[in-house]
Design an enzyme around this catalytic site. Structure first.
Site, PDB file in Angstrom:
ATOM      1  N   ASP A  15       4.870   5.975   7.940  1.00 20.93           N
ATOM      2  CA  ASP A  15       3.705   5.095   8.136  1.00 20.93           C
ATOM      3  C   ASP A  15       2.502   5.809   7.522  1.00 20.93           C
ATOM      4  O   ASP A  15       2.580   6.978   7.134  1.00 20.93           O
ATOM      5  CB  ASP A  15       3.474   4.862   9.638  1.00 20.93           C
ATOM      6  CG  ASP A  15       2.246   3.988   9.922  1.00 20.93           C
ATOM      7  OD1 ASP A  15       2.085   2.952   9.253  1.00 20.93           O
ATOM      8  OD2 ASP A  15       1.436   4.333  10.796  1.00 20.93           O
ATOM      9  N   SER A  16       1.375   5.088   7.482  1.00 13.53           N
ATOM     10  CA  SER A  16       0.146   5.705   6.993  1.00 13.53           C
ATOM     11  C   SER A  16      -0.399   6.736   7.985  1.00 13.53           C
ATOM     12  O   SER A  16      -1.250   7.539   7.618  1.00 13.53           O
ATOM     13  CB  SER A  16      -0.915   4.628   6.770  1.00 13.53           C
ATOM     14  OG  SER A  16      -1.173   3.962   7.993  1.00 13.53           O
ATOM     15  N   TYR A  47      -3.883   2.317   4.852  1.00 12.82           N
ATOM     16  CA  TYR A  47      -3.261   1.652   3.712  1.00 12.82           C
ATOM     17  C   TYR A  47      -3.779   0.213   3.573  1.00 12.82           C
ATOM     18  O   TYR A  47      -3.724  -0.365   2.490  1.00 12.82           O
ATOM     19  CB  TYR A  47      -1.738   1.568   3.904  1.00 12.82           C
ATOM     20  CG  TYR A  47      -0.962   2.830   3.601  1.00 12.82           C
ATOM     21  CD1 TYR A  47      -1.598   4.045   3.348  1.00 12.82           C
ATOM     22  CD2 TYR A  47       0.430   2.795   3.564  1.00 12.82           C
ATOM     23  CE1 TYR A  47      -0.857   5.186   3.086  1.00 12.82           C
ATOM     24  CE2 TYR A  47       1.169   3.933   3.285  1.00 12.82           C
ATOM     25  CZ  TYR A  47       0.521   5.126   3.046  1.00 12.82           C
ATOM     26  OH  TYR A  47       1.253   6.249   2.774  1.00 12.82           O
ATOM     27  N   CYS A  78       5.661   0.584   8.757  1.00 12.84           N
ATOM     28  CA  CYS A  78       4.299   0.212   8.399  1.00 12.84           C
ATOM     29  C   CYS A  78       4.377  -1.211   7.847  1.00 12.84           C
ATOM     30  O   CYS A  78       5.146  -1.463   6.905  1.00 12.84           O
ATOM     31  CB  CYS A  78       3.793   1.175   7.332  1.00 12.84           C
ATOM     32  SG  CYS A  78       2.230   0.698   6.581  1.00 12.84           S
ATOM     33  N   ASN A  79       3.642  -2.128   8.451  1.00  9.08           N
ATOM     34  CA  ASN A  79       3.690  -3.517   7.989  1.00  9.08           C
ATOM     35  C   ASN A  79       3.123  -3.649   6.587  1.00  9.08           C
ATOM     36  O   ASN A  79       3.616  -4.433   5.771  1.00  9.08           O
ATOM     37  CB  ASN A  79       2.889  -4.420   8.930  1.00  9.08           C
ATOM     38  CG  ASN A  79       3.591  -4.631  10.250  1.00  9.08           C
ATOM     39  OD1 ASN A  79       4.285  -5.618  10.442  1.00  9.08           O
ATOM     40  ND2 ASN A  79       3.426  -3.688  11.168  1.00  9.08           N
ATOM     41  N   THR A  80       2.070  -2.892   6.308  1.00  8.34           N
ATOM     42  CA  THR A  80       1.409  -2.999   5.013  1.00  8.34           C
ATOM     43  C   THR A  80       2.373  -2.601   3.891  1.00  8.34           C
ATOM     44  O   THR A  80       2.526  -3.323   2.897  1.00  8.34           O
ATOM     45  CB  THR A  80       0.148  -2.105   4.995  1.00  8.34           C
ATOM     46  OG1 THR A  80      -0.614  -2.382   6.175  1.00  8.34           O
ATOM     47  CG2 THR A  80      -0.690  -2.346   3.771  1.00  8.34           C
ATOM     48  N   GLU A 157      -6.438   5.409  15.597  1.00  2.62           N
ATOM     49  CA  GLU A 157      -6.362   6.781  15.053  1.00  2.62           C
ATOM     50  C   GLU A 157      -7.362   7.709  15.762  1.00  2.62           C
ATOM     51  O   GLU A 157      -7.127   8.888  15.914  1.00  2.62           O
ATOM     52  CB  GLU A 157      -6.635   6.792  13.537  1.00  2.62           C
ATOM     53  CG  GLU A 157      -5.540   6.133  12.694  1.00  2.62           C
ATOM     54  CD  GLU A 157      -4.336   7.037  12.398  1.00  2.62           C
ATOM     55  OE1 GLU A 157      -4.492   8.259  12.380  1.00  2.62           O
ATOM     56  OE2 GLU A 157      -3.227   6.483  12.209  1.00  2.62           O
ATOM     57  N   CYS A 189       0.929  -4.895  12.691  1.00  3.00           N
ATOM     58  CA  CYS A 189       0.537  -3.570  12.198  1.00  3.00           C
ATOM     59  C   CYS A 189       1.065  -2.621  13.254  1.00  3.00           C
ATOM     60  O   CYS A 189       0.876  -2.860  14.454  1.00  3.00           O
ATOM     61  CB  CYS A 189      -0.981  -3.462  12.083  1.00  3.00           C
ATOM     62  SG  CYS A 189      -1.551  -1.770  11.768  1.00  3.00           S
ATOM     63  N   THR A 190       1.751  -1.570  12.816  1.00  2.87           N
ATOM     64  CA  THR A 190       2.417  -0.717  13.806  1.00  2.87           C
ATOM     65  C   THR A 190       1.433   0.075  14.673  1.00  2.87           C
ATOM     66  O   THR A 190       1.838   0.652  15.683  1.00  2.87           O
ATOM     67  CB  THR A 190       3.416   0.246  13.119  1.00  2.87           C
ATOM     68  OG1 THR A 190       2.739   0.948  12.061  1.00  2.87           O
ATOM     69  CG2 THR A 190       4.591  -0.523  12.541  1.00  2.87           C
ATOM     70  N   HIS A 191       0.169   0.082  14.289  1.00  2.47           N
ATOM     71  CA  HIS A 191      -0.836   0.701  15.170  1.00  2.47           C
ATOM     72  C   HIS A 191      -1.159  -0.193  16.377  1.00  2.47           C
ATOM     73  O   HIS A 191      -1.580   0.300  17.414  1.00  2.47           O
ATOM     74  CB  HIS A 191      -2.148   0.941  14.408  1.00  2.47           C
ATOM     75  CG  HIS A 191      -2.140   2.127  13.488  1.00  2.47           C
ATOM     76  ND1 HIS A 191      -1.441   2.147  12.311  1.00  2.47           N
ATOM     77  CD2 HIS A 191      -2.781   3.320  13.566  1.00  2.47           C
ATOM     78  CE1 HIS A 191      -1.645   3.315  11.700  1.00  2.47           C
ATOM     79  NE2 HIS A 191      -2.449   4.046  12.446  1.00  2.47           N
TER      80      HIS A 191
HETATM   81  N1  DGL Z   1       0.291   0.962  10.531  1.00  2.00           N
HETATM   82  C1  DGL Z   1       0.241   0.321   9.281  1.00  2.00           C
HETATM   83  C2  DGL Z   1       0.703  -1.104   9.297  1.00  2.00           C
HETATM   84  O1  DGL Z   1       1.610  -1.385  10.047  1.00  2.00           O
HETATM   85  C3  DGL Z   1      -0.898   0.620   8.353  1.00  2.00           C
HETATM   86  C4  DGL Z   1      -2.270   0.626   8.874  1.00  2.00           C
HETATM   87  C5  DGL Z   1      -3.208   1.122   7.794  1.00  2.00           C
HETATM   88  O2  DGL Z   1      -3.004   2.238   7.337  1.00  2.00           O
HETATM   89  O3  DGL Z   1      -4.114   0.383   7.384  1.00  2.00           O
HETATM   90  O4  DGL Z   1       0.239  -1.937   8.574  1.00  2.00           O
END
Ligand code: DGL
Length: 275
Positions: A15-16, A47, A78-80, A157, A189-191
């Site tokens: 992931d990012s 990302y 990471c979804n992105t 974060e 988004c995994t966050h």
């Molecule tokens: N956690 C990531 C996602 O699922 C990326 C978030 C990011 O870096 O912008 O999209």
């Protein structure tokens, strides 16, 4: 599959930043025999505001790095990167590479009753309309409303999960979706699962929150079974886990220890631009 990739090889997860830990955690819970090598691209997060070209370049570099650890499969947690890079990179490597978007889309379709689904994610994910494409590809009658929530990633974060400012930002982004008639909301988004309790409180009970992580872990399990690549046995009650980041290793380790079921001992910083 390369014949020299062993069943005992680890799973690569990336992931990012810390978001992918929500996926790693599901793999730890549901595939306890598997070893994991995790990479968080903390030097280049977020990302979500980057171009497709860069997200593909970053993903390739990380996959090259994970291959040096001998991984037998990779989960783009990471979804992105799943939305923008998976289609390109999955045919470039000879190990299975899976993302979180398709499992998330399937999980949402399984829970929606009125066929109206919301998706929140980064700007890049929402702009890609990947969730909508996959959902409509499975069921064209479903409508999908996307909303980018770019400030959620830095809030997570920075450890602002419980901060009051997070409530205001949730209201700012989610007021429209709350008023809409969606009955399922994909945390795309995994966050975002790390803000789940606040989002839950805000949107109320009539909207089911969908976290693609569990479905992704189940996909991984299915793929390993089909390929006869499950780790046959381990010493102790779970696999071994190693963590790599591109910056701020101590901060990452502290964060990881606050959300993972097992304490991690070391997180190593590497120069990802070398891969
Ligand atoms: N956690 C990531 C996602 O699922 C990326 C978030 C990011 O870096 O912008 O999209």
């Amino acid at each position: 599959m390369d014949i020299d990739v062993k069943k005992t090889a680890p799973i690569g997860v990336f992931d990012s930043g810390v978001g992918g830990l929500t996926v790693a955690r599901e793999i730890m819970r549901n595939l306890p025999k598997e070893d994991i090598v995790y990479f968080g691209d903390t030097a280049r997060v977020p990302y979500g505001s980057k171009s497709k070209d860069n997200i593909i370049r970053y993903s390739r570099q990380i996959i090259h790095f994970l291959q040096t650890k001998g991984v037998k499969a990779i989960v783009i947690a990471c979804n992105t990167a799943s939305a923008l890079a998976l289609d390109t990179v999955k045919d470039e490597f000879d190990i299975p590479i899976i993302g979180v978007v398709e499992p998330g889309a399937r999980a949402a379709l399984a829970v929606t009753e009125n066929k109206k689904i919301g998706v929140i994610g980064t700007e890049a994910t929402v702009r890609s309309s990947m969730y909508e494409k996959i959902i409509k590809g499975i069921n064209p009658e479903v409508s999908v409303i996307g909303k980018a929530c770019p400030l959620f990633v830095p809030l997570v974060e920075e450890g602002f999960k419980k901060h009051q400012v997070t409530d205001e930002i949730i209201d700012y982004y989610l007021a429209g979706l709350k008023k809409s008639d969606i009955d399922a909301l994909i945390l795309g988004c995994t966050h975002y699962p790390l803000l789940r309790s606040k989002i839950r409180e805000y949107v109320g009970e009539k909207i089911t929150l969908v976290n693609p992580a569990y479905e992704t872990a189940m996909d991984l399990k299915r793929i390993l079974q089909e390929m006869d690549m499950e780790n046959p046995d381990i010493e102790g009650d779970h696999g071994s886990y190693s963590f790599y980041v591109s910056d701020a290793a101590d901060k990452f380790k502290q964060f990881a220890n606050s959300i993972l079921p097992y304490d991690i001992e070391t997180t190593k910083q590497i120069n990802i631009e070398e891969y």
